[in-house]
Design a protein around this motif. Structure first.
Motif, PDB file in Angstrom:
ATOM      1  N   GLY A 179       0.820  -1.207   0.000  1.00 15.63           N
ATOM      2  CA  GLY A 179       0.000   0.000   0.000  1.00 15.63           C
ATOM      3  C   GLY A 179       0.852   1.254   0.000  1.00 15.63           C
ATOM      4  N   VAL A 180       1.837   1.308   0.899  1.00 12.54           N
ATOM      5  CA  VAL A 180       2.740   2.457   0.959  1.00 12.54           C
ATOM      6  C   VAL A 180       3.463   2.609  -0.374  1.00 12.54           C
ATOM      7  CG1 VAL A 180       4.846   3.341   2.031  1.00 12.54           C
ATOM      8  CG2 VAL A 180       3.059   2.320   3.458  1.00 12.54           C
ATOM      9  N   ASN A 181       3.919   1.480  -0.892  1.00 11.72           N
ATOM     10  CA  ASN A 181       4.730   1.482  -2.100  1.00 11.72           C
ATOM     11  C   ASN A 181       3.952   2.016  -3.304  1.00 11.72           C
ATOM     12  OD1 ASN A 181       6.872   0.982  -3.741  1.00 11.72           O
ATOM     13  ND2 ASN A 181       7.092  -1.156  -3.172  1.00 11.72           N
ATOM     14  N   PHE A 182       2.760   1.505  -3.505  1.00 13.29           N
ATOM     15  CA  PHE A 182       2.028   1.907  -4.707  1.00 13.29           C
ATOM     16  C   PHE A 182       1.418   3.289  -4.579  1.00 13.29           C
ATOM     17  CE2 PHE A 182       2.661  -2.459  -5.742  1.00 13.29           C
ATOM     18  CZ  PHE A 182       2.880  -2.387  -7.094  1.00 13.29           C
ATOM     19  N   PHE A 183       1.055   3.652  -3.348  1.00 15.18           N
ATOM     20  CA  PHE A 183       0.580   5.021  -3.150  1.00 15.18           C
ATOM     21  C   PHE A 183       1.684   6.001  -3.548  1.00 15.18           C
ATOM     22  CE2 PHE A 183      -0.434   8.805  -0.650  1.00 15.18           C
ATOM     23  CZ  PHE A 183      -1.792   8.934  -0.894  1.00 15.18           C
ATOM     24  N   THR A 184       2.878   5.754  -3.048  1.00 10.98           N
ATOM     25  CA  THR A 184       4.011   6.614  -3.383  1.00 10.98           C
ATOM     26  C   THR A 184       4.323   6.562  -4.871  1.00 10.98           C
ATOM     27  OG1 THR A 184       4.892   6.047  -1.213  1.00 10.98           O
ATOM     28  CG2 THR A 184       6.376   7.162  -2.727  1.00 10.98           C
ATOM     29  N   THR A 185       4.328   5.358  -5.414  1.00  9.95           N
ATOM     30  CA  THR A 185       4.661   5.198  -6.833  1.00  9.95           C
ATOM     31  C   THR A 185       3.720   6.025  -7.712  1.00  9.95           C
ATOM     32  OG1 THR A 185       5.407   2.955  -6.360  1.00  9.95           O
ATOM     33  CG2 THR A 185       4.948   3.503  -8.664  1.00  9.95           C
ATOM     34  N   ILE A 186       2.423   5.877  -7.434  1.00 12.24           N
ATOM     35  CA  ILE A 186       1.464   6.537  -8.316  1.00 12.24           C
ATOM     36  C   ILE A 186       1.533   8.053  -8.165  1.00 12.24           C
ATOM     37  CG2 ILE A 186      -1.001   6.852  -8.772  1.00 12.24           C
ATOM     38  CD1 ILE A 186      -1.321   3.865  -8.069  1.00 12.24           C
ATOM     39  N   LEU A 187       1.691   8.514  -6.930  1.00 13.33           N
ATOM     40  CA  LEU A 187       1.727   9.963  -6.766  1.00 13.33           C
ATOM     41  C   LEU A 187       3.023  10.563  -7.287  1.00 13.33           C
ATOM     42  CD1 LEU A 187       0.045  10.767  -3.353  1.00 13.33           C
ATOM     43  CD2 LEU A 187      -0.824  11.100  -5.659  1.00 13.33           C
ATOM     44  N   ASN A 188       4.087   9.788  -7.252  1.00 16.85           N
ATOM     45  CA  ASN A 188       5.389  10.436  -7.427  1.00 16.85           C
ATOM     46  C   ASN A 188       6.198   9.958  -8.617  1.00 16.85           C
ATOM     47  OD1 ASN A 188       6.630  12.570  -6.287  1.00 16.85           O
ATOM     48  ND2 ASN A 188       7.839  11.389  -4.816  1.00 16.85           N
ATOM     49  N   MET A 189       5.741   8.928  -9.307  1.00 20.77           N
ATOM     50  CA  MET A 189       6.576   8.359 -10.372  1.00 20.77           C
ATOM     51  C   MET A 189       5.921   8.497 -11.738  1.00 20.77           C
ATOM     52  SD  MET A 189       9.186   6.818  -8.612  1.00 20.77           S
ATOM     53  CE  MET A 189       9.740   5.373  -9.491  1.00 20.77           C
ATOM     54  N   ARG A 190       4.940   9.340 -11.841  1.00 19.21           N
ATOM     55  CA  ARG A 190       4.242   9.483 -13.114  1.00 19.21           C
ATOM     56  C   ARG A 190       5.135  10.132 -14.163  1.00 19.21           C
ATOM     57  NH1 ARG A 190       0.245  13.203 -11.259  1.00 19.21           N
ATOM     58  NH2 ARG A 190       1.274  13.038  -9.241  1.00 19.21           N
ATOM     59  N   ALA A 191       4.884   9.759 -15.404  1.00 20.28           N
ATOM     60  CA  ALA A 191       5.642  10.352 -16.512  1.00 20.28           C
ATOM     61  C   ALA A 191       5.400  11.854 -16.546  1.00 20.28           C
ATOM     62  CB  ALA A 191       5.198   9.726 -17.826  1.00 20.28           C
ATOM     63  N   ARG A 192       6.321  12.542 -17.154  1.00 18.77           N
ATOM     64  CA  ARG A 192       6.150  13.989 -17.289  1.00 18.77           C
ATOM     65  C   ARG A 192       4.846  14.288 -18.024  1.00 18.77           C
ATOM     66  NH1 ARG A 192      11.215  16.064 -15.920  1.00 18.77           N
ATOM     67  NH2 ARG A 192      12.746  14.386 -16.181  1.00 18.77           N
ATOM     68  N   GLY A 193       4.116  15.225 -17.467  1.00 23.16           N
ATOM     69  CA  GLY A 193       2.870  15.635 -18.123  1.00 23.16           C
ATOM     70  C   GLY A 193       1.661  14.828 -17.702  1.00 23.16           C
ATOM     71  N   MET A 194       1.885  13.721 -16.988  1.00 24.63           N
ATOM     72  CA  MET A 194       0.735  12.927 -16.588  1.00 24.63           C
ATOM     73  C   MET A 194       0.185  13.473 -15.262  1.00 24.63           C
ATOM     74  SD  MET A 194       0.202   8.860 -15.938  1.00 24.63           S
ATOM     75  CE  MET A 194       0.238   8.341 -17.639  1.00 24.63           C
ATOM     76  N   THR A 195      -0.699  14.434 -15.390  1.00 23.85           N
ATOM     77  CA  THR A 195      -1.332  14.971 -14.185  1.00 23.85           C
ATOM     78  C   THR A 195      -2.286  13.924 -13.633  1.00 23.85           C
ATOM     79  OG1 THR A 195      -3.101  15.881 -15.501  1.00 23.85           O
ATOM     80  CG2 THR A 195      -1.229  17.327 -15.070  1.00 23.85           C
ATOM     81  N   LEU A 196      -2.769  14.178 -12.419  1.00 21.16           N
ATOM     82  CA  LEU A 196      -3.666  13.190 -11.810  1.00 21.16           C
ATOM     83  C   LEU A 196      -4.854  12.912 -12.718  1.00 21.16           C
ATOM     84  CD1 LEU A 196      -3.692  14.275  -8.054  1.00 21.16           C
ATOM     85  CD2 LEU A 196      -2.589  12.277  -9.052  1.00 21.16           C
ATOM     86  N   MET A 197      -5.407  13.973 -13.298  1.00 22.85           N
ATOM     87  CA  MET A 197      -6.613  13.792 -14.111  1.00 22.85           C
ATOM     88  C   MET A 197      -6.295  13.311 -15.521  1.00 22.85           C
ATOM     89  SD  MET A 197      -8.983  14.028 -12.039  1.00 22.85           S
ATOM     90  CE  MET A 197     -10.617  14.280 -12.692  1.00 22.85           C
ATOM     91  N   ARG A 198      -5.035  12.983 -15.769  1.00 30.58           N
ATOM     92  CA  ARG A 198      -4.713  12.327 -17.039  1.00 30.58           C
ATOM     93  C   ARG A 198      -4.350  10.865 -16.816  1.00 30.58           C
ATOM     94  NH1 ARG A 198      -0.695  16.899 -19.453  1.00 30.58           N
ATOM     95  NH2 ARG A 198      -2.268  18.441 -20.031  1.00 30.58           N
ATOM     96  N   MET A 199      -4.381  10.433 -15.562  1.00 31.05           N
ATOM     97  CA  MET A 199      -3.986   9.052 -15.295  1.00 31.05           C
ATOM     98  C   MET A 199      -5.023   8.099 -15.863  1.00 31.05           C
ATOM     99  SD  MET A 199      -2.389   8.961 -11.465  1.00 31.05           S
ATOM    100  CE  MET A 199      -3.957   8.837 -10.659  1.00 31.05           C
ATOM    101  N   PRO A 200      -4.559   6.961 -16.370  1.00 31.16           N
ATOM    102  CA  PRO A 200      -5.524   5.925 -16.766  1.00 31.16           C
ATOM    103  C   PRO A 200      -6.387   5.526 -15.569  1.00 31.16           C
ATOM    104  CG  PRO A 200      -3.323   5.388 -17.547  1.00 31.16           C
ATOM    105  CD  PRO A 200      -3.178   6.572 -16.654  1.00 31.16           C
ATOM    106  N   MET A 201      -7.594   5.099 -15.854  1.00 31.30           N
ATOM    107  CA  MET A 201      -8.556   4.800 -14.785  1.00 31.30           C
ATOM    108  C   MET A 201      -8.065   3.696 -13.851  1.00 31.30           C
ATOM    109  SD  MET A 201     -11.102   6.454 -14.190  1.00 31.30           S
ATOM    110  CE  MET A 201     -11.887   6.323 -12.630  1.00 31.30           C
TER     111      MET A 201
END
Lengths: 622, 381, 119, 208
Positions: A179-201
């Protein structure tokens, strides 16, 4: 952080080639290999849980049957529930979290690769530990919900429930770390330009699932600690003679248990929301509504737990509150279903196997959702709770929902994961056999329940009108098992085929389809840049093509990758030893015996070695 | 696979529909389902059924509409791989609002009767439909049988609860061990039993009849065989039943039988009491010589250590079910078997075979002894 | 990355001030206890009696202040990313819901605030 | 055991530092905050248990027979001060003031040792007053709640001591101050949990 430690003459490929396959898989920190192992182990446990279900159904095929003893039956249904929830559906979702999330967000790996490996091994060891109880004939027998005082020392002597209490604590560590790992991964490891509202569902679904894990697993952890203290150290948290209250167990269990239901279903929602747009060739309808409805479901999930307890007599005020709160959940859930249909609407539907399963999911989940609303009606629930009606309901949600969605995901992402396409003909055959078997198994259960058949009974008298429904369910269950065999045959056939899958077989919208199938160890040669939702469709549109050209395999030159490590596995063994110690140390010493102390020391030692391990961030092929 | 696939396509939906219809219709057919929640015979169950059926109709309507929309979309928007890209629609706020508000409105139609029914069922009526004060019955859960006490009448019985038609029953529940749940589907919903807290439930039977019930909370090994019956008698029959309980033959019960509930097994010195025992007048009067023999056995074989034959004025705490009127009960072994001579004999001789783990140990009984016991117990009407 | 908050960091003086406040609030808590129930009760019986009805509320309030000071300044939430504050706050909200709901539900079960609520 | 993962989060140097992060924050700092959020529910559940069972023990000793406010107030003060010490140490670490860091960090570790010692003494003392772990409902819920807090203190002390050891060897330069910052966040969290436990368990329970 320290300087790179690399034998200058040896390339990474050569260095890795020196390791045996076994060592490679035991020490890997690659999210893709970890994902595959999650999937393989989860499927193994899924088959075990399925066999348990078949024995249950065989026993219930006829009234007053004596195929299995009541004791073994109780072990079977306890382990069936525990296995399917904690060892099958959750880790099958984790397979997709692991394999797909870094690819979907354009990352090289998860935030903490070694922690990720630890989650896997803790899960595997915990699952094996739980199932090892069968070898001693002392599998847990108090239900997956472990209600006190039946699960306490007085009414459940022997190691049965110790396996359960300790096994679930072990599994909880795996879930929390992930849980800690993926929460951090998703919030912090997104590609450049991938804002939260551009993330795949699916990424959104995963993120929200992790929030649920992080906030609900501590609650069950404490509840298990209290029960463990009762069982092993003689406290009286749930012993009424000491003033303890069995209601506390129920509350704590369901404070966890209800969010857990969403932990099981939200990833399924995410997978479906990936598949439908691709096979409708049309973006997801109402993206923001889908995001907010997921978040709303998750939040409400913490406020409805007592709807599992209407029959305990909490009083009309509490009943009304939890009734209404539960009904509220139907609204965002309905919004999801409508949006999925909205996605199909006006699309150009491509009927490939993943789409079959996704559509089957919607059709079946509607049913599970509606019977769920019936439960929210507290007075009606007084008739339904603890009957086969509930069994029917949650199998429509968990099999008709989660498993169908996970199967859809498996067909959808199989080419990406293994570089080969699952057979379409067998896939569709798998689908139809699943649908028939599933409905034949679980639909009659609605009636068995409404006609008065309680859950968790190892047999039932004839003359109450349950016979036909049970026989149908049993036939259905074996049919369903057959459909799983079809899937296994499909996997074997695909395995042996030499046909390679293209990088983008379905015309996908998300980043994973831009890289070769299966992906290279470093995922993306260049960090992708995202400028819009459904990024890859945007790229295709910009290039004016239907399909992107097949990517050329890169050489991974100069890309930093984390090195393999033994320590996650060692930490997991230490944790296992720590908990197993509680079972066998009892006569020796209180409260910590040698096995527990050994486990503690091993864990601590391994954590230190882990912390000071040279970060083997070697560049590839330099 | 060309042929099967075509067959699947054509006949599968029809087949599923037919199956669906069979299952639905079978469930509606009434009389063969004595434990059904769909055929209420009491006011509590009727209240529940009313609100449940409201939900069912709403749910069915929604189910048909949504599945129809899904199927329509599936058939209407089939595409081919080389079709042009369909119109790229991203969503619509108006539509989102509509399909948020409509379900919310529908839910309001369910929510209002739900809350009304919650409060209606929560309140124990002050007086019965027949004008009398509700009849109090205490339900005590045991692993794995039911004890029923009528504090106003002084009666204790087990596994078969008699209630008068038309009079509300005010049920107060507790368990002596683990959690159980008290459930008579045709009369009322479930209520759990706790060791530390009295829970309550009520219902009024509207029709005379025999209503099976079951434990609905997993309670260990023999949860599956923790059943019971509620006999809803006409007021006259009920009074007769009460009168019979009042006159249950006076059987000498060893004092040691009043053992605490957590100790198990027969009273240690039951046999030592034999000298002081006299065969009861009723047993003497019986035509069948086995009855007197059976009475003796009942006392010497330690039955009396755990069971009382007196429904009124017996010892307050017994390990085993009260057997007052056992000869006339419908079922034995906590609702599991018909109370025939043959079954009763089998049960007495092989309790562990019928119900593994039950506290009643096998006290080796010869066929003749078992038959004598059966004959004796049969006289307890 | 580590240095992003440096500029906004409060200085040592601020930290000392907060330490003093924390210490004072703790002293107040203990004093409140002593006045209401402990050794000081006999010395100031009037004060103790007037504060006693609010004992729990005041204690919780004082603790909340301490909690807030540590979280905001020592844990740098005031100067750090908003996300972290939301993360913490959301967890705390769920935590308070759980604690509050359990206390209400059990109080109800024991008939503490709903006569006849005992079933 | 969930605390194990905290240590792992901290010590995990794996984050692919070649990769940028989406938020202006290090993975490990985000992770420890996530973990702290999760821990909120862990302690909330323990505190709930304690409160639900307050006054439900069927036999003594009861809190009023056992607690004395003096010692635990000292422990509370020490824990509060240690929070202050560790921010000072972090200030030193970030500004490269090695002496400042070492001084304050040593004091923090001492405070941790003192608090843990206070708790061990307190438990020992209570045990000799007849309050075993399984004596009654109060004892079990009290020892479980404060014991798990104590375990967090012990783990935090070990963690800070490890960083102190590294710092003495000069391995905590300003660019690695994050190592200390993360441990400090965990330490502060342990402190705020005590800020709740102290009044709720000790002061409120002492009402006669």
């Amino acid at each position: 952080m320290a300087t790179t430690v690399l034998e200058p003459t040896m390339t990474r490929t050569a260095a890795l080639a020196k390791r045996s396959v076994l060592v490679d898989w035991l020490t890997t920190v690659d999210h893709k290999k970890i994902g595959i192992m999650y999937g393989a182990w989860a499927f193994f446990f899924f088959v075990i849980g399925g066999v348990e279900a078949l024995i249950i159904r065989a026993q219930l095929a006829r009234p007053e049957a004596t195929l299995v003893s009541p004791e073994f039956y109780n072990q079977l249904f306890t382990m069936h529930g525990t296995t399917m929830i904690f060892l099958a559906v959750m880790p099958l979702s984790a397979m997709f979290f692991n394999f797909m999330i870094p690819l979907l967000i354009g990352a090289r790996d998860v935030a903490f690769p070694r922690l990720n490996a630890m989650s896997l091994w803790v899960f595997v060891l915990g699952g094996l530990f739980l199932n090892a109880s069968f070898l001693f004939g002392t599998a847990p027998n108090g239900g997956w919900f472990g209600y006190a005082p039946l699960s306490g020392r007085q009414y459940s002597p022997g190691p049965h429930m110790d396996f359960w209490v300790l096994g679930l604590q072990i599994l909880g560590i795996a879930s929390l770390a992930a849980g800690v790992n993926f929460f951090t991964t998703i919030l912090n490891m997104r590609a450049r330009g991938m804002t939260l509202m551009r993330m795949p569902m699916f990424v959104w679904a995963t993120l929200i699932t992790q929030v649920l894990v992080l906030l609900s697993f501590p609650v069950i952890t404490v509840a298990l600690i209290l029960l463990m203290a009762d069982r092993l150290f003689g406290s009286g948290f749930f012993v009424t003679a000491m003033g303890g209250d069995p209601m506390l167990w129920q509350h704590l269990f369901w404070v966890f248990g209800h969010p857990e239901v969403y932990i099981l279903i939200l990833p399924a929602f995410g997978i479906i929301s990936e598949i439908l747009p691709v096979f409708s060739r049309k973006p997801l309808f109402g993206y923001s509504a889908m995001v907010f409805s997921s978040a709303f479901i998750a939040f409400l999930g913490f406020g409805v737990w007592s709807h599992h307890m209407f029959s305990t007599g909490m009083g009309p005020l509490a009943d009304s509150f939890f009734s209404l709160a539960t009904m509220l959940i139907a609204i965002p859930t309905g919004v999801k279903i409508f949006n999925w249909i909205g996605t199909l609407w006006g699309g150009s539907l491509q009927f490939k196997t993943p789409m079959y399963f996704a559509l089957g999911f919607i059709a079946m989940f509607i049913m599970g959702g509606l019977s769920g609303v019936m439960h929210s009606v507290a007075p009606a629930d007084l008739q339904q709770t603890d009957t086969y009606f509930v069994v029917a309901h949650f199998h429509y949600v968990l099999f008709g929902g989660s498993i169908l969605a996970l199967t859809a995901g498996a067909y959808y992402w199989w080419p990406k994961m293994f570089g080969k396409m699952l057979d379409e003909g067998l896939g569709k055959f798998h689908f139809w056999t699943t649908m028939i078997g599933f409905n034949l198994t679980f639909f009659p259960m609605h009636f068995a329940g409404l006609l008065g058949m309680p859950r968790r009974v190892y047999t039932y008298p004839s003359g109450l009108g349950f016979d036909l429904y049970n026989l149908m369910a049993t036939v259905g269950a074996f049919f369903l098992a057959f459909s799983i065999l079809v899937f296994m045959w499909n996997v074997i056939k695909t395995w042996r085929s030499s046909e390679r899958a293209p990088a983008d077989p379905w015309g996908g919208a998300t980043l994973e389809w831009t890289i070769p199938s299966p992906p290279q160890e470093w995922n993306f040669d260049d960090e992708p840049v995202v400028t819009e939702r459904d990024a890859v469709w945007g790229m295709k549109r910009a290039a004016g093509v239907r399909m992107l050209p097949e990517p050329v395999a890169g050489d991974g030159k100069g890309i930093h990758m984390p090195g393999p490590s033994w320590w996650p596995l060692v930490v997991s063994l230490g944790i296992l030893s720590f908990f197993v110690g509680f079972m066998f140390d009892k006569p020796w010493a209180f409260p910590f015996g040698p096995v527990t102390v050994f486990g503690l020391l091993l864990t601590t030692f391994a954590i230190f070695k882990w912390a000071y391990e040279a970060p083997d961030a070697h560049a590839t092929n330099h | 696979m060309a042929l099967p696939r075509a067959l699947w396509r054509r006949h599968l939906p029809l087949g599923l529909l037919a199956l669906f219809a069979v299952v639905v219709l079978a469930g509606c057919a009434g009389e063969n389902y004595p434990q059904s929640t769909l055929h209420p015979k009491g006011d509590f169950a009727e209240l529940v059924d009313a609100v449940f059926m409201k939900t069912v109709w709403w749910a069915t309507a929604i189910f048909i509409l949504v599945e129809a929309a899904l199927l329509y979309a599936i058939f209407k928007f089939r595409g081919k791989p080389d079709d042009p890209e369909p119109k790229q629609v991203h969503g619509s706020t108006v539509v989102e609002i509509i399909w948020t508000v409509i379900p919310a409105a529908v839910l309001a139609f369910v929510a209002v009767p739900t809350v009304q029914t919650i409060f209606k069922t929560a309140e124990i009526p002050a007086s019965s439909p027949d004008g009398q004060k509700p009849l109090t019955v205490e339900v005590i859960g045991h692993q794995w049988w039911w004890e029923f006490r009528y504090p106003e009448l002084g009666i204790i019985t087990a596994n078969e609860m008699h209630v008068p038609v038309g009079r509300t029953v005010d049920i107060r529940m507790k368990t002596v061990d683990v959690l159980h749940s008290f459930w008579i589907p045709q009369l009322a919903g479930k209520r759990d039993l706790f060791p530390n807290r009295e829970t309550r439930l009520w219902f009024t039977a509207k029709e005379a009849g025999e209503y099976p019930g079951a434990c609905a909370e997993f309670c260990g090994l023999q949860h599956g065989k923790m059943l019971f019956y509620v006999m809803a008698d006409t007021p006259a029959d009920f009074d007769a039943w009460v009168a019979r309980r009042m006159q249950d033959s006076v059987t000498v019960v060893p004092m040691a039988a009043a053992i605490p509930s957590d100790t198990v097994g027969p009273a240690a010195d039951a046999t030592g009491l034999m000298d002081t025992l006299t065969v009861s007048p009723m047993a003497q009067a019986a035509m069948d010589p086995r009855v007197a023999e059976g009475e003796k056995l009942f006392l010497t074989k330690a039955c009396a250590g755990c069971h009382s034959l007196k429904a009124v004025g017996g010892p307050p705490v017994m390990v085993g079910p009260n057997l007052g009127g056992i000869g006339a009960r419908r079922m034995i072994a906590a609702g599991w078997m018909r109370n025939t001579d043959e079954n009763l004999k089998h049960w007495l001789q092989n309790p562990q075979e019928v119900k593994e783990g039950v506290l009643m140990a096998g006290y080796t009984l010869s066929d003749a002894e078992a038959e004598a016991l059966v004959a004796y117990l049969r006289t307890k009407q | 990355m580590a240095g992003h908050a440096d500029a906004a960091h409060s200085n040592a003086g601020k930290y000392i001030q907060i330490a003093v406040v924390l210490f004072a609030l703790t002293a107040l808590e203990v004093a409140l206890y002593e006045v209401c129930y402990g050794g000081l009760k006999t010395m100031a019986p009037g004060l103790g009696a007037s504060l006693e009805p609010w004992f729990v509320e005041v204690l919780l309030l004082l603790s909340a202040f301490k909690f807030w000071f540590v979280a905001m300044f020592y844990m740098h939430l005031k100067f750090d990313m908003k996300l972290l504050s939301w993360l913490f706050l959301f967890s705390l909200i769920i935590a308070v819901i759980v604690i509050g709901a359990l206390i209400i539900l059990f109080g109800y079960n024991r008939g503490l605030w709903w006569p006849g609520g005992k079933w | 055991m969930t605390t194990t993962t905290a240590a792992l989060d901290h010590h995990d140097h794996d984050d692919a530092h070649a990769h940028h992060t989406s938020l202006p924050i290090d993975n490990r700092k985000l992770a420890i905050w996530t973990f702290i959020g999760s821990e909120c529910l862990f302690f909330a559940t323990l505190i709930s248990t304690y409160l639900v069972y307050a006054g439900q023990s069927v036999k003594g000793p009861f809190p009023t027979d056992i607690f004395s406010v003096g010692l635990v107030t000292a422990g509370t003060a020490v824990l509060l001060f240690s929070s202050f010490f560790v921010v000072m140490a972090l200030d030193g670490a970030q500004k490269g003031d090695r002496k400042k860091m070492l001084t304050w960090l040593s004091l923090t570790v001492l405070c941790g040792v003192f608090f843990a010692g206070m708790q061990v003494y307190e438990f020992w003392h209570f045990y000799h007053l007849g309050l075993g772990y399984s004596t009654n409902l109060f004892s079990a819920s009290f020892y479980t709640l404060t014991g798990f807090h104590g375990a967090h203190v012990a783990l935090g002390t070990l963690w800070l001591a490890t960083i102190l050891k590294d710092a003495i060897k000069g391995r905590v330069p300003p660019k690695k101050a994050l190592n200390l910052e993360i441990a400090a966040l965990y330490w502060h969290f342990v402190d705020v949990v005590w800020i709740i436990i102290f009044p709720v368990v000790y002061l409120m329970q002492m009402r006669s």
